[in-house]
Scaffold this motif. Structure first.
Motif, PDB file in Angstrom:
ATOM      1  N   SER A  91       0.857  -1.241   0.208  1.00  0.00           N
ATOM      2  CA  SER A  91       0.083  -0.044   0.115  1.00  0.00           C
ATOM      3  C   SER A  91       0.892   1.187   0.089  1.00  0.00           C
ATOM      4  CB  SER A  91      -0.842  -0.173   1.175  1.00  0.00           C
ATOM      5  OG  SER A  91      -1.815  -0.986   1.255  1.00  0.00           O
ATOM      6  N   HIS A  95       0.884   3.831  -2.997  1.00  0.00           N
ATOM      7  CA  HIS A  95       0.281   5.292  -2.648  1.00  0.00           C
ATOM      8  C   HIS A  95       1.265   6.333  -2.797  1.00  0.00           C
ATOM      9  CE1 HIS A  95      -1.889   7.994  -0.121  1.00  0.00           C
ATOM     10  NE2 HIS A  95      -0.997   8.525   0.219  1.00  0.00           N
ATOM     11  N   TYR A 117      -4.848   8.119  -2.206  1.00  0.00           N
ATOM     12  CA  TYR A 117      -5.793   6.932  -1.639  1.00  0.00           C
ATOM     13  C   TYR A 117      -6.756   6.423  -2.473  1.00  0.00           C
ATOM     14  CZ  TYR A 117      -3.678   8.250   3.064  1.00  0.00           C
ATOM     15  OH  TYR A 117      -2.970   8.345   3.996  1.00  0.00           O
ATOM     16  N   GLU A 120      -4.703   3.890  -4.244  1.00  0.00           N
ATOM     17  CA  GLU A 120      -4.180   2.706  -3.499  1.00  0.00           C
ATOM     18  C   GLU A 120      -5.464   1.612  -3.088  1.00  0.00           C
ATOM     19  OE1 GLU A 120      -3.027   2.171   1.258  1.00  0.00           O
ATOM     20  OE2 GLU A 120      -2.672   4.257   0.190  1.00  0.00           O
ATOM     21  N   LEU A 121      -6.505   2.138  -2.844  1.00  0.00           N
ATOM     22  CA  LEU A 121      -7.867   1.472  -2.752  1.00  0.00           C
ATOM     23  C   LEU A 121      -7.988   0.664  -4.202  1.00  0.00           C
ATOM     24  CD1 LEU A 121     -10.115   0.719  -1.004  1.00  0.00           C
ATOM     25  CD2 LEU A 121     -11.439   2.575  -1.676  1.00  0.00           C
ATOM     26  N   ARG A 135      -8.104  -1.435   3.473  1.00  0.00           N
ATOM     27  CA  ARG A 135      -9.093  -0.654   2.838  1.00  0.00           C
ATOM     28  C   ARG A 135      -9.791   0.389   3.612  1.00  0.00           C
ATOM     29  NH1 ARG A 135      -9.862  -6.123   1.337  1.00  0.00           N
ATOM     30  NH2 ARG A 135     -11.982  -6.019   2.473  1.00  0.00           N
ATOM     31  N   CYS A 138      -7.856   3.709   3.691  1.00  0.00           N
ATOM     32  CA  CYS A 138      -8.005   4.435   2.433  1.00  0.00           C
ATOM     33  C   CYS A 138      -9.423   5.375   2.245  1.00  0.00           C
ATOM     34  CB  CYS A 138      -8.052   3.284   1.185  1.00  0.00           C
ATOM     35  SG  CYS A 138      -6.433   2.728   1.109  1.00  0.00           S
TER      36      CYS A 138
END
Length: 156
Positions: A91, A95, A117, A120-121, A135, A138
């Motif tokens: 992550s 990110h 974010y 990333e999610l 999750r 995020c």
């Protein structure tokens, strides 16, 4: 035979990680980052390509959060490295590679954080064994930064 096998591994890992210099500190941190990069490569070629294109150096620091150091470096916090989850390191890399991609852009800082974010999610949703808290974080941070962005631009 041993020489050929050794040569194969040296070439394979050099090609996989040769573009990014990863600092070799204690506690197997370099190996954890290498495993994370491999997971990114196996999960999402596009995000892997972004990481390889923009990140040339990965280092570590004692701060509370991971960040970018300059236009080519990701600094992973000791807190993130000591996490029991390899997905947490993944992550961070996803990110922060987004931030490297947007380095020196004129984008509002909160809007950039929101998009990082979101990026990333999007990746985390592709992982079969992703922890819920990653999750959830995020989503929480997306809401936080979007609200800050709206507040700043509402007042203008």
């Amino acid at each position: 035979m041993k020489t050929n096998l050794l040569l194969f591994f040296l070439l394979f890992f050099n090609n996989l990680f040769g573009q990014i210099k990863i600092e070799d500190l204690g506690d197997n941190w370099k190996q954890k980052v290498e495993s994370s990069i491999l997971l990114i490569k196996e999960t999402d070629k596009s995000k892997y390509d972004t990481l390889i294109k923009y990140c040339k150096h990965i280092t570590f620091w004692n701060g509370d959060f991971s960040t970018t150091e300059d236009s080519i470096s990701i600094m992973i916090s000791q807190t993130d490295m000591n996490s029991k989850s390899i997905n947490n390191i993944v992550s961070v890399l996803i990110h922060e590679s987004y931030h490297l991609k947007k380095y020196k852009s004129d984008m509002d800082a909160d809007l950039e954080e929101y998009e990082a974010y979101q990026y990333e999610l999007e990746f985390l949703r592709k992982l079969d064994n992703c922890e819920y808290w990653l999750r959830s974080n995020c989503i929480k941070m997306m809401v936080f930064h979007l609200e800050r962005y709206k507040e700043k631009h509402f007042l203008k």
